[in-house]
Design a protein around this motif. Structure first.
Motif, short mmCIF file in Angstrom:
data_model
loop_
_atom_site.label_atom_id
_atom_site.label_comp_id
_atom_site.label_asym_id
_atom_site.label_seq_id
_atom_site.Cartn_x
_atom_site.Cartn_y
_atom_site.Cartn_z
N THR A 595 8.10 1.74 1.04
CA THR A 595 9.43 1.92 0.09
C THR A 595 10.61 2.57 0.88
O THR A 595 11.64 2.48 0.66
N TYR A 596 10.12 3.63 2.02
CA TYR A 596 11.05 4.22 2.52
C TYR A 596 11.59 3.37 3.90
O TYR A 596 12.91 3.62 4.59
N ARG A 597 10.88 2.31 4.44
CA ARG A 597 11.08 1.43 5.45
C ARG A 597 10.99 -0.02 5.02
O ARG A 597 9.91 -0.62 5.47
N PRO A 598 11.88 -0.50 4.28
CA PRO A 598 11.62 -1.85 3.67
C PRO A 598 11.41 -2.99 4.77
O PRO A 598 10.67 -3.93 4.41
N GLU A 599 11.74 -2.64 6.11
CA GLU A 599 11.93 -3.66 7.04
C GLU A 599 10.38 -4.20 7.49
O GLU A 599 10.20 -5.16 7.99
N TYR A 600 9.45 -3.24 6.97
CA TYR A 600 7.96 -3.41 7.36
C TYR A 600 7.35 -4.39 6.26
O TYR A 600 6.03 -4.77 6.37
N LEU A 601 7.97 -4.77 5.47
CA LEU A 601 7.43 -5.51 4.19
C LEU A 601 7.02 -6.89 4.70
O LEU A 601 5.76 -7.32 4.45
N PRO A 602 7.78 -7.70 5.30
CA PRO A 602 7.30 -8.92 6.02
C PRO A 602 5.94 -8.98 6.95
O PRO A 602 4.96 -9.68 6.50
N GLN A 603 5.86 -8.09 7.54
CA GLN A 603 4.41 -7.74 8.24
C GLN A 603 3.41 -7.54 7.36
O GLN A 603 2.47 -8.20 7.55
N VAL A 604 3.55 -6.66 6.33
CA VAL A 604 2.32 -6.53 5.35
C VAL A 604 2.13 -7.65 4.63
O VAL A 604 1.07 -8.22 4.54
N LEU A 605 3.12 -8.52 4.16
CA LEU A 605 2.97 -9.95 3.54
C LEU A 605 2.13 -10.97 4.35
O LEU A 605 1.29 -11.43 3.96
N SER A 606 2.51 -10.73 5.56
CA SER A 606 1.80 -11.59 6.36
C SER A 606 0.34 -11.64 6.86
O SER A 606 -0.44 -12.25 6.71
N LYS A 607 0.09 -9.92 6.97
CA LYS A 607 -1.33 -9.76 6.88
C LYS A 607 -1.99 -10.06 5.83
O LYS A 607 -3.12 -10.69 6.07
N LEU A 608 -1.40 -9.83 4.50
CA LEU A 608 -2.17 -10.20 3.35
C LEU A 608 -2.37 -11.71 3.41
O LEU A 608 -3.36 -11.89 2.79
N PHE A 609 -1.50 -12.42 3.47
CA PHE A 609 -1.43 -13.80 3.62
C PHE A 609 -2.62 -14.51 4.44
O PHE A 609 -3.12 -15.54 4.17
N ALA A 610 -2.58 -13.96 5.52
CA ALA A 610 -3.56 -14.40 6.63
C ALA A 610 -4.90 -14.04 6.11
O ALA A 610 -5.72 -14.70 6.37
N SER A 611 -5.27 -13.11 5.29
CA SER A 611 -6.31 -12.78 4.64
C SER A 611 -6.94 -13.56 3.50
O SER A 611 -8.15 -13.52 3.14
#
Length: 1235
Positions: A595-611
């Motif tokens: 929430t402090y660094r929204p630019e990391y959101l795509p990385q998080v989504l990629s990790k979750l979608f891979a799983s």
């Protein structure tokens, strides 16, 4: 050796004899010989059953009828007899005191009492030789006499006991037993009439100083003698060498030790309830002695027990202050050295038990400190607080998991305390506590293993690995709570430790341990060293990070450190499903940093979608194991959670998310139906943030287009509306050769599941904005109710209602599958396709799941289990949709044309054939939410037409089921050859119980307003918990009928069904349901119809229903209190109008007619009604005692009658202090036992 012949049937010998007959010594010894033979036959394992029964009958008849029991009992109790015979002789004497005392002449009582005191004086073997059961029964006889005669007729009893104790150790120990038994009977168990109890307790209290001084003196003298003899260094003369005693002294020392133990046990019976002043008298001498004894191996457990009871005392804070002496140097020194010695001896059961007691003592000390230390009290933080914390931490780091868990509640209390939580010593302890938690969270110590020092201790504490697992899970949850409290005081330390541990785990090599996982080679099982570490670390980081975000201000959050950790986790790759699951949890825990660094959101989504599409072996045909399924499910729920909790953050990335999902959905085999729907739910959650009705509606239409296409196709329409076509489509009519690999219709089933899951996801998640202004601006608001409540429209309504007819068709078809002719059409492989899953059965029977199987086995092993799972989930989900439709679509749903008729002809069709385990979820997930969310405007058109027939049917069904159960329990065991095994019967019975609770809960929710229900949340949940249930459970006056309840009771047939169900259910054998119905439902329903013209027969029937309930449930205090109150309410309210109720009362067994007349006349004559409510109720309870059921153990018990003695305390105001027992002559009391 020839066995003695059975004694002659001697009934005639004493049958008509008068009690006054004095028989000669020969007759006594002749009879005693026969009794000895009889007792020998009873106790001889080689006796035949017939012999034993005859002998038993002879002995029992003798006890009941013989006029010379006393001389015979005394003769048999002589020292020369064997222990078994002596015990029997003493039992005879106990029987005489308990059952014949009231009719004995005074001289005979004196004779018996003197002889019993003589037995204590010189009629037993020495303290070390005498059997404990002889000591026990001898002390019981004396206590039974005390309960009947002291103090009024035996004022010198305590003096006599004191005199006896001066004879030696043997007598002192017996006196201790008598004092303990007396306290237990009078104070702890309260097994005697109120007035006698009061007399004895008041007299004990008056003499408490003497009693305590006697106990302490005995303890001190005997311990000193014992220590001198065994050469224990006296504390004062620690430097002199102890003289070892010769062996001749050994028995003497043991005798003193025995008395010491007895004194401690007796003290334990008194410390609990005497005035605190006795415990803290004389500068807390008692507590000091107890601390000293902690270092005496033979006496330490008894001393710790007494100390624990003393330190756990509640009461006025002022009186408890002296207990703080235990924080002093001397007491702390003894407590800590005792703990170190006991622990140093390794694992010996006796020492371990002692350690547990000591740990409890320290916990109780902490609780006392927290209670006494407050901002407004003058108690100061003790000087030894640091020493106390160190010793407490030692227990938290002990190898025993049980000891570790025992300390948690006290740590929580310390961290929460307003004064102590600011104490520098406690704050310095937080890192140490957290460090200890890092070890304690690691799940090791299974009793069947040997991979940790904890295992050895667990073998003492737990019967099985399942037991340990259940304990550990609740222990871990408790630690989580306490860690969060600690982190509230010091958030940064916890976060720093979590970060270090996480970094360590990310770089540590994987150690799978000796057991290989079934998921694949080189992967962890749930017992692998690597996994248990990952698992513990994950729990730790989750607890401390979430607390840090709650505690610190926004600008204090260590964002850079958090993002660094998040990057490490996102870059970590593993093929191990168990470890990956932990990684995903860490991603979720660290997500708030995004929430402090929204630019990391795509990385998080990629990790979750891979799983979401995780596989151990790509393109494998084998079924996935539970561990793999869990990872995929975990990733889906993480995505849902993220979209639910941070929708604003995700909204800018909506297109990216949507494309990801579309891509995954395009391949029909990539995801399971549940996974597909989870991802769609996440999208729906974000679409709620559009706050634009038209845009969201268009999106939902696009999202649901594939579902609509499939669901509304001609083929699907045919399949959903015809049971035979349905069975064929899902493949349940096939016979399959290889039930593990072959499943030709799997795809068809998954299509139906996909549609149903999607409809459910959309109905559950699509909503209008919470703020009315935003809803209005977005086009969601369509008007207002007459009451002023806003009316919203849901963007999913149009889509869902389009699919609604086919959904009802599916429900109708599913219900019809249970018709016998349809069940017959199921294929050979699938004959049991509609049965319950094993998991469901085990859950209902309360059987634990084997630990390893939870993760390692493939999820469904055979195609039959897959089919069972499909039917079960499909059924539940269809009803979840109907249950959610009301709250979701509101008036758009309730105004569907002919909704009531449509539901009646689908959901409620063929209920007769539907098993209990399917009916239960229908009531819970569909009927209950539908009714609760329905606006009153639709009661008449929708709810009443539906509930009326339903309640009538449910009453009929449950009555039949309970009838079968009752008949089954009445039939003899001859039918054991039935092909219905016991476990099946237990399962059926338990299901009927659960269904009954569900139905009664539904009726209560529909009919009774919440005020009554809130009150009842204090009543115990478990039917067996008498303590919590025994409270006075009168429903509050405010238990009124709801609007819906009134609407239902206005229709005569529905009203009758409700009343009859409520009052019949009182005698069904389910305690929990009975208590809830009695307290919440019965009276409000009956009150509603009181104003009408009730038929006399109906009134009698209701009243009889309550009395029948008492007959069934009277043994449970909570039920009994509630039912008595209800019966009393009904009788008081209706007796003036219906004389028939008196006729019902007259049929109660053993009712006293004159007492009933008296009660009635007071009730019918308003002028006389001055008696308090409680007195009237007690009178009524006495009247109906004859129909209150007793527990099996008491049904055939012979009643003991203890008479009240002349009042001890005449109401004389001035001289209350005079001690009755100080008057040598008993001052006018009729003294029975001369000294």
């Amino acid at each position: 050796m020839r066995r003695a012949p059975p004694p002659p049937h001697a009934g005639g010998r004493w049958r008509g004899a008068g009690a006054a007959i004095i028989m000669s010594a020969e007759q006594v010894s002749g009879l005693c010989e026969q009794l000895v033979k009889a007792v020998t036959v009873i106790m001889d394992p080689a006796s035949t059953q017939r012999y034993r029964l005859e002998a038993l009958k002879f002995c029992e008849e003798f006890k009941e009828k013989c006029p010379i029991c006393v001389p015979c009992g005394l003769k048999l109790a002589e020292k020369t007899q064997t222990a078994i015979v002596r015990h029997f002789g003493l039992q005879i004497l106990e029987h005489v005191v308990k059952f014949r005392w009231n009719n004995m002449p005074r001289l005979e009582k004196v004779y018996l009492k003197n002889n019993v005191m003589g037995l204590i004086s010189n009629g037993t073997q020495s303290i070390l030789e005498e059997e404990s059961h002889i000591k026990d029964v001898l002390s019981r006889i004396v206590v039974e006499m005390i309960k009947r005669e002291w103090p009024q007729h035996w004022p010198d009893m305590l003096k006599e006991l004191d005199t006896l104790s001066k004879q030696g150790e043997t007598q002192t120990e017996l006196v201790m037993f008598i004092l303990l038994r007396l306290a237990e009977d009078v104070v702890t168990f309260q097994t005697l009439p109120t007035q006698r109890r009061r007399d004895i307790q008041q007299t004990l209290t008056q003499n408490m100083e003497k009693i305590f001084s006697f106990l302490l003196t005995a303890l001190q003298q005997n311990v000193n003698k014992y220590r001198r003899m065994v050469g224990a260094p006296q504390e004062q003369e620690a430097l002199t060498t102890p003289q070892k005693t010769d062996l001749a002294q050994e028995p003497k020392a043991q005798a003193n030790c025995r008395v010491g133990i007895a004194a401690l046990n007796t003290l334990a019976g008194y410390i609990d309830w005497v005035a605190l002043s006795h415990i803290t008298a004389d500068n807390c001498k008692l507590l000091e002695m107890l601390c000293l004894l902690l270092n005496e191996p033979e006496l330490q457990i008894g001393a710790a027990e007494c100390l624990l009871i003393a330190v756990s005392r509640k009461g006025k804070l002022e009186d408890r202050k002296p207990l703080m002496v235990l924080f002093g140097d001397v007491a702390m020194h003894y407590i800590l050295s005792a703990a170190q010695t006991a622990d140093g001896e390794g694992l010996v059961e006796k020492h371990y038990v002692f350690l547990k007691r000591l740990c409890q003592v320290l916990c109780a000390l902490g609780s006392q400190l927290c209670a006494l230390l407050g901002s407004d009290s003058d108690v100061e933080t003790p000087a030894n607080f640091g020493k106390y914390l160190d010793s407490f931490l030692a227990f938290t780091t002990h190898p025993s998991q049980f000891l570790r868990s025992s300390t948690q509640i006290t740590w929580g209390a310390l961290f929460r305390h307003e004064v102590l939580s600011r104490d520098p010593l406690l704050l310095a302890m937080i890192p140490k506590y957290l460090r200890a938690s890092m070890t304690n969270l690691v799940k090791v110590g299974f009793p069947s293993k040997a991979d940790s020092p904890s295992c050895e201790y667990s073998r003492f504490d737990f019967d099985s690995d399942e037991d340990f697992n259940a304990f550990f899970n609740s222990f871990r949850a408790q630690q989580g709570e306490v860690m969060r409290m600690a982190c509230r005081l010091d958030p940064r330390t916890g976060f720093q430790m979590a970060g270090e541990w996480l970094k360590y785990q990310l770089t540590a090599p994987v150690d799978t341990g000796p057991m290989n996982s079934k998921t694949g080679e080189g992967l962890c099982s749930i017992f692998s060293p690597s996994f248990v570490q990952w698992d513990a670390m994950t729990f730790f980081s989750e607890s401390v990070i979430s607390q840090m975000f709650r505690t610190l201000d926004k600008d204090e959050i260590p964002v850079n450190d958090g993002i660094d950790l998040l990057q490490l986790v996102l870059n970590f790759e593993t093929k191990d499903p168990l470890i990956l699951s932990c990684v995903l949890t860490n991603v979720s825990a660290l997500f708030p940093f995004v929430t402090y660094r929204p630019e990391y959101l795509p990385q998080v989504l990629s990790k979750l979608f891979a799983s979401v599409t995780f596989e151990v072996v790509e393109e494998s045909k084998a079924p996935r194991t539970r561990a793999v399924k869990n990872v995929r499910r975990h990733a889906c729920s993480s995505i849902i959670k993220m979209c639910r909790d941070y929708p604003q953050l995700v909204l800018p990335n909506f297109e990216m998310l949507y494309n990801h999902v579309k891509q995954l959905l395009s391949n029909e085999l990539l995801l399971t139906q549940m996974e597909k729907c989870a991802l769609m739910e996440a999208l729906v959650l974000i679409s709620n943030q559009f706050k634009d009705y038209e845009r969201q509606k268009a999106f939902l239409e696009e999202l649901m287009a594939p579902v609509a296409g499939l669901w509304l196709s001609a083929e699907m329409q045919r399949v959903l509306s015809d049971p035979e076509a349905f069975i064929s489509y899902v493949g349940a009519d096939n016979k399959i050769a290889d039930p593990v690999l072959e499943d030709p219709s799997g795809l068809n089933r998954s299509r139906i599941s996909f549609c149903v899951y999607t409809i459910l996801g959309v109905v559950k998640r699509a909503r209008w904005p919470a703020a009315m202004e935003e809803a209005k601006a977005g086009g969601f608001l369509v008007g207002f109710m007459p009451s002023g409540t806003p009316i919203y429209r849901n963007p999913c309504t149009e889509q869902v209602l389009k699919l609604f007819d086919n959904l009802l068709a599916l429900i109708r078809t599913h219900n019809n599958l249970y018709m016998p002719e349809m069940v017959a059409k199921l294929g050979e492989t699938f004959a049991k396709a509609l049965d319950m899953l094993e998991v469901e059965k085990n859950a209902i029977l309360g059987l634990p799941q084997p630990l390893l199987e939870l993760y390692d086995s493939p999820v469904y092993k055979t195609v039959l289990e897959r089919m069972q799972g499909f039917f079960c989930t499909l059924y539940d989900n269809c009803f979840h949709i109907l249950g959610n439709a009301g709250p979701s679509m509101q008036q758009d749903f309730y105004t569907v044309e002919g909704l009531a008729a449509q539901l009646l002809s689908s959901a409620f069709i063929n209920l007769n054939n539907i098993p209990d385990y399917r009916l239960r979820p229908m009531l819970r997930v569909f009927v209950k939410p539908l009714v609760l969310s329905c606006p009153p405007e639709y009661y008449e058109t929708l709810v009443c037409p539906m509930l009326g027939p339903l309640f009538t049917y449910l009453h009929m069904r449950l009555s039949q089921k309970w009838q079968v159960i009752n008949q089954r329990s009445m039939l003899c065991e001859d039918d054991a050859a039935d092909d219905n095994p016991e476990s099946q019967e237990m399962l059926e019975e338990q299901l009927v119980r659960l269904l009954t609770r569900e139905v009664m809960d539904l009726i209560t929710v529909c009919c009774v307003s919440k005020k009554g229900a809130e009150h009842n949340s204090t009543v115990a949940v478990d039917g067996d918990d008498d303590e919590a249930m025994a409270t006075e459970v009168a429903p509050p006056a405010s238990a009124e009928l709801t609007e819906l309840g009134k609407c239902l009771t206005q229709q005569e047939d529905v009203c009758t069904a409700l009343l009859v169900t409520a009052y019949t259910s009182l005698s069904w054998k389910d305690t929990l349901s009975c208590q809830r119905t009695t307290t919440q439902l019965c009276w409000p329903l009956l009150k509603q119809v009181l104003s009408g013209n009730l038929l006399p027969d109906a009134v009698s029937w209701f009243f009889t229903g309550v009395l029948k309930g008492l007959q069934t449930h009277g043994q449970h205090d909570g039920c009994m209190a509630a039912l008595v109150h209800l019966a009393f309410q009904i009788y008081e309210a209706l007796r003036p109008r219906y004389a028939e109720l008196k006729a019902v009362m007259e049929q109660i067994p053993d009712i006293q007619k004159d007492s009933l007349e008296q009660f009635d006349s007071k009730l019918l004559n308003p002028a006389l009604q001055k008696v308090a409510d409680k007195r009237r109720k007690d009178h009524f309870k006495r009247l109906i005692t004859g129909c209150i059921g007793k527990p099996l153990g008491e049904q055939f018990r012979k009643d003991v009658h203890i008479r009240n003695l002349p009042s001890l305390f005449k109401k004389v105001k001035p001289s209350l202090e005079t001690d009755v027992l100080d008057n040598e002559d008993g001052e006018g009391l009729n003294t029975l036992f001369e000294p």
